[in-house]
Design a protein around this motif. Structure first.
Motif, PDB file in Angstrom:
ATOM      1  N   ASP A 102       0.824  -1.217   0.000  1.00  0.00           N
ATOM      2  CA  ASP A 102       0.000   0.000   0.000  1.00  0.00           C
ATOM      3  C   ASP A 102       0.853   1.260   0.000  1.00  0.00           C
ATOM      4  O   ASP A 102       0.556   2.240  -0.676  1.00  0.00           O
ATOM      5  CB  ASP A 102      -0.919   0.022   1.229  1.00  0.00           C
ATOM      6  N   GLU A 103       1.956   1.219   0.767  1.00  0.00           N
ATOM      7  CA  GLU A 103       2.818   2.397   0.872  1.00  0.00           C
ATOM      8  C   GLU A 103       3.433   2.731  -0.493  1.00  0.00           C
ATOM      9  O   GLU A 103       3.439   3.889  -0.925  1.00  0.00           O
ATOM     10  CB  GLU A 103       3.907   2.107   1.899  1.00  0.00           C
ATOM     11  N   GLU A 104       3.915   1.704  -1.173  1.00  0.00           N
ATOM     12  CA  GLU A 104       4.533   1.917  -2.494  1.00  0.00           C
ATOM     13  C   GLU A 104       3.498   2.418  -3.496  1.00  0.00           C
ATOM     14  O   GLU A 104       3.782   3.267  -4.340  1.00  0.00           O
ATOM     15  CB  GLU A 104       5.160   0.612  -3.003  1.00  0.00           C
ATOM     16  N   TYR A 105       2.286   1.859  -3.392  1.00  0.00           N
ATOM     17  CA  TYR A 105       1.204   2.256  -4.304  1.00  0.00           C
ATOM     18  C   TYR A 105       0.956   3.771  -4.198  1.00  0.00           C
ATOM     19  O   TYR A 105       0.909   4.480  -5.204  1.00  0.00           O
ATOM     20  CB  TYR A 105      -0.054   1.451  -3.941  1.00  0.00           C
ATOM     21  N   TYR A 106       0.840   4.258  -2.970  1.00  0.00           N
ATOM     22  CA  TYR A 106       0.567   5.690  -2.800  1.00  0.00           C
ATOM     23  C   TYR A 106       1.815   6.543  -3.070  1.00  0.00           C
ATOM     24  O   TYR A 106       1.697   7.682  -3.522  1.00  0.00           O
ATOM     25  CB  TYR A 106      -0.050   5.962  -1.423  1.00  0.00           C
ATOM     26  N   GLN A 107       2.995   5.962  -2.834  1.00  0.00           N
ATOM     27  CA  GLN A 107       4.238   6.682  -3.173  1.00  0.00           C
ATOM     28  C   GLN A 107       4.276   6.988  -4.663  1.00  0.00           C
ATOM     29  O   GLN A 107       4.614   8.100  -5.076  1.00  0.00           O
ATOM     30  CB  GLN A 107       5.442   5.794  -2.867  1.00  0.00           C
TER      31      GLN A 107
END
Ligand SMILES: NC(=O)c1ccc[n+]([C@@H]2O[C@H](COP(=O)([O-])OP(=O)(O)OC[C@H]3O[C@@H](n4cnc5c(N)ncnc54)[C@H](O)[C@@H]3O)[C@@H](O)[C@H]2O)c1
Ligand SMILES: N[C@@H](CCSC[C@H]1O[C@@H](n2cnc3c(=O)[nH]cnc32)[C@H](O)[C@@H]1O)C(=O)O
Length: 416
Positions: A102-107
């Motif tokens: 999820d973190e990478e997706y929003y990054q």
């Protein structure tokens, strides 16, 4: 600029991009026109769409029209790493890789927003949500956005109703040349393509439950029937339930349907379609997948809570062993099976040709018109332009009204 998994995949990615270009004649026509007219000179377009060859071709079309293009994916599992490497090699700004957390997706959504786009092309409205909630610094640059899918349009309409939406949005999904073909025939074909490729199982003779009889549900039910399945539909809308019945399917409540199901496909755009005690009534070997929205239609937490063991038994297939020993299979983590399964390729190129032609024309429409804040359907002119170009590419001619027919259609005086 780009952030991709492996640039050594670029050559194969470009091969795949060239393949779809041969099957997207409407978009290719628009690309040529844009090369000459340069409608996006000095404009930056940021997209949040499934990153695979057909989407890259949309990016290349916008780039041909003079835009600086920055792209990321709209689903953590649907990115094709080879196509993304190919796109970076072809000069697109692109950020994404398959299997993001999820973190990478929003990054990577934020990396696109760092380009300060003038126009957004979103699928599911995640980028627009980030813009409004976290990146208000970019809001002042935005002239408008295009939204690709049904649930994205619903989210944005709800946002506008609450007075929260800050710019105009064109609901590309609501164009006839999108939903009648992409949502119906595209989802119908690509879902079974992915399900059969992932499982290598037979559909004929199986009881296939389709949850939701909207445009996607109609397409999936039709293909399931064509493959020889015994199709059951579940609905909450009485008119759509009637339509499903008269189209020849059995209609029942989800609790009754799960007892018969060999395969369940959710396409409602809604949450908790399969949840709680539903899992208790399923047959041993029942397969579950979603082709609707995000990973919320099948409640994975409830399934996990009722099982004693979970393991991946084949790529994109998890087997849940229930307390009574039954096995239940979940495909692609309950995310869109046609795009998120490792074998998922998304809709056929000929279908995305129309959806992305509407996108390319709607982006220009936003630039050339002073639209009001709110969500509007893509104009009929765009729909008919795409339909006419598609018919021409398919070498199909149709009739036109004679003067006498036009006059008759507009008159009220001539009776029996
Ligand atoms: N997989 C893909 O490539 C793809 C393509 C297009 C759309 N979509 C997504 O698929 C979903 C469906 O899209 P659509 O255009 O068919 O929408 P739609 O609104 O035409 O149809 C959804 C249907 O689900 C029904 N429904 C809602 N809650 C239900 C429930 N609890 N039980 C049974 N039925 C229920 C509604 O009554 C409606 O008939 C959306 O989330 C959309 O964004 C996915
Ligand atoms: N981003 C969300 C929302 C649903 S995506 C559904 C949209 O994907 C689009 N789509 C389907 N196949 C393809 C494809 O091959 N390439 C790009 N987009 C696709 C299609 O137009 C549809 O409206 C999610 O991943 O859960």
């Amino acid at each position: 600029m780009s952030k991709v998994k492996d640039m050594s995949l670029a050559k194969e990615g470009i091969r795949k991009i060239e393949w779809v270009q041969r099957h997207m004649p409407v978009l290719e026509h628009i690309k040529k026109e844009y090369e000459e007219t340069q409608p996006f000179k000095g404009i930056t377009i940021g997209s949040c769409l499934h990153l695979e060859p057909k989407t890259i071709n949309l990016g290349l079309t916008l780039q041909a029209g003079g835009a600086e293009v920055a792209m990321t994916g709209c689903n953590p599992l649907s990115t094709h790493d080879d196509a993304v490497a190919g796109a970076a090699d072809l000069g697109l700004n692109i950020y994404g890789w398959r299997d993001q957390d999820d973190e990478e997706y929003y990054q990577t959504i934020n990396m696109v927003l760092d380009h300060k786009p003038d126009i957004i092309i979103d699928d599911g409205a995640d980028m627009i949500m980030v813009l409004h909630n976290e990146r208000t610094d970019v809001l002042k640059h935005i002239k408008g956005a295009c939204e690709e899918t049904t649930t994205g349009v619903h989210r944005l309409e709800a946002m506008h109703k609450d007075g929260a939406l800050k710019f105009p949005v064109v609901a590309v999904n609501d164009a006839y040349t999108k939903y009648l073909f992409d949502s119906r025939y595209g989802t119908g074909q690509s879902s079974f393509d992915a399900i059969m490729g992932t499982t290598n199982m037979l559909i004929a003779g199986k009881s296939v439950v389709v949850c939701g009889y909207g445009w996607c549900g109609r397409g999936i039910a039709l293909r399931a029937q064509g493959l020889g399945a015994n199709v059951i539909v579940t609905e909450i809308d009485s008119i759509r339930a009637l339509e499903a019945r008269m189209d020849g399917y059995r209609v029942m409540k989800i609790r009754d349907a799960v007892k018969e199901a060999d395969l369940i496909i959710t396409v409602t755009g809604n949450i908790n379609i399969i949840h709680g005690d539903d899992f208790k009534y399923m047959k041993d070997g029942c397969m579950l997948c979603n082709s609707g929205h995000f990973n919320v239609e099948i409640n994975r937490q409830d399934l996990e809570a009722q099982s004693t063991d979970v393991r991946e038994v084949r790529e994109s297939i998890e087997m849940f062993t229930m307390k009574d020993g039954r096995k239940i299979y979940l495909l692609a983590d309950g995310r869109l099976v046609n795009l998120s399964a490792a074998r998922g390729q998304g809709h056929p190129a000929e279908i995305m040709d129309m959806s992305f032609a509407v996108q390319a024309l709607s982006a220009k429409y936003i630039l050339n018109n002073d639209l009001e804040v709110g969500v509007t359907k893509a104009p009929d002119d765009i729909d008919y332009e795409v339909a006419n170009l598609k018919l021409k590419a398919m070498d199909i001619e149709i009739d036109t009204l004679s003067e006498r027919q036009k006059e008759y259609m507009c008159s009220w005086k001539e009776g029996t």
